[in-house]
Design a protein around this motif. Structure first.
Motif, PDB file in Angstrom:
ATOM      1  N   SER A 162       0.867  -1.208   0.180  1.00  0.00           N
ATOM      2  CA  SER A 162       0.092   0.002   0.134  1.00  0.00           C
ATOM      3  C   SER A 162       0.791   1.141  -0.048  1.00  0.00           C
ATOM      4  O   SER A 162       1.799   1.424   0.871  1.00  0.00           O
ATOM      5  N   GLY A 164      -0.273   5.065   0.104  1.00  0.00           N
ATOM      6  CA  GLY A 164      -1.034   6.078   0.276  1.00  0.00           C
ATOM      7  C   GLY A 164      -2.629   5.312   0.199  1.00  0.00           C
ATOM      8  O   GLY A 164      -2.591   4.208   0.484  1.00  0.00           O
ATOM      9  N   TYR A 165      -3.341   6.180  -0.631  1.00  0.00           N
ATOM     10  CA  TYR A 165      -4.594   5.551  -0.966  1.00  0.00           C
ATOM     11  C   TYR A 165      -4.854   5.303  -2.373  1.00  0.00           C
ATOM     12  O   TYR A 165      -4.317   5.914  -3.159  1.00  0.00           O
ATOM     13  N   HIS A 166      -5.656   4.045  -2.826  1.00  0.00           N
ATOM     14  CA  HIS A 166      -5.782   3.858  -3.889  1.00  0.00           C
ATOM     15  C   HIS A 166      -4.612   3.683  -4.779  1.00  0.00           C
ATOM     16  O   HIS A 166      -4.598   3.885  -5.961  1.00  0.00           O
TER      17      HIS A 166
END
Length: 265
Positions: A162, A164-166
């Motif tokens: 992962s 951060g996000y997305h």
């Protein structure tokens, strides 16, 4: 398949999920021809259920009974070994009647009871490293499997971490680190370009980077590649944005084999 071995570079490939019996048979025929022409051992991969979809509205698969029947047909027609995901202890024995390799999804890689149940079937177990785990932490996963009787029947798969996000990022140091655990290490070239939840109610992906990461992973010393593929990724019912088109796979494998030849001398 008691005789399944991983002593040379190998490929795990197939669609993300069983869409129909007809589709998996057609894809398996094409993959078998591609791999056979290049003398690459092939394991056919497809899931009968994708229990970790972003939304309840997206396609999960046909379910265990229909999905395993389709995978059994692939095995009987092609002779290829089969890999499929398991998500709970209750699924393991039924899946092991068809699959030669039981795959533990990344989100479930620390689930002790699931790992134990998979190991006790006598099948090979492929564990995808969680996006949240350091590669050296997979030592605990390996220890759980061996304590349950898996012996050397363990594969470990890198599929990105992962960021951060997305988004995901691949630290290629993870490949040699996990190889010190005494298991073949696979690189998942398609899920590593996934953008989890990046398309709202489903995951997005950057399939254009699959060849880049696959080539880098082979240079980093992976023992095998995991590649999800589909004749028409834009029409695929799961993970289309990070799969590569089946017609592009031969060229990528030719590149991979040239890199591999340089690496092994």
């Amino acid at each position: 398949m008691a005789g399944l071995q991983f002593k040379q570079f190998f490929l795990i490939a197939g669609p993300c999920v069983v869409e129909s019996r007809r589709s998996v048979l057609a894809i398996a025929r094409r993959l078998s021809a591609i791999a056979r022409g290049r003398r690459i051992p092939l394991i056919f991969k497809a899931s009968y259920d994708k229990a970790n979809r972003s939304s309840h509205r997206t396609y999960r698969g046909p379910g265990m009974r229909e999905g395993l029947d389709a995978l059994r047909a692939v095995k009987e027609e092609s002779g290829l070994p089969i890999l499929t995901d398991v998500h709970s202890e209750a699924e393991v024995d039924s899946a092991a009647e068809v699959a030669d390799v039981l795959q533990i999804p990344a989100f479930l890689c620390r689930q002790t009871d699931l790992l134990r149940a998979a190991a006790q079937t006598g099948r090979w177990v492929n564990v995808k490293k969680g996006q949240f785990l350091a590669p050296e932490d997979m030592a605990h996963v390996v220890a759980k499997l061996r304590a349950a009787g898996a012996g050397r029947r363990i594969l470990l798969t890198e599929r990105g971490s992962s960021f951060g996000y997305h988004n995901l990022v691949v630290d290629f140091r993870g490949i040699p680190i996990m190889k010190t655990l005494g298991c073949p290490v696979v690189f998942d070239a398609t899920h590593s370009v996934q953008r989890p939840g990046g398309a709202g109610d489903r995951s997005g992906g950057d399939s254009c980077f699959v060849p880049v990461l696959a080539r880098a992973a082979v240079a980093a010393g992976c023992d095998g590649l995991f590649i999800e593929t589909h004749p028409f990724p834009q029409r695929a019912m799961s993970d289309g944005p990070n799969m590569i088109a089946l017609k592009k796979l031969p060229h990528l494998l030719d590149q991979i084999l040239r890199i591999r030849k340089v690496m092994v001398g």
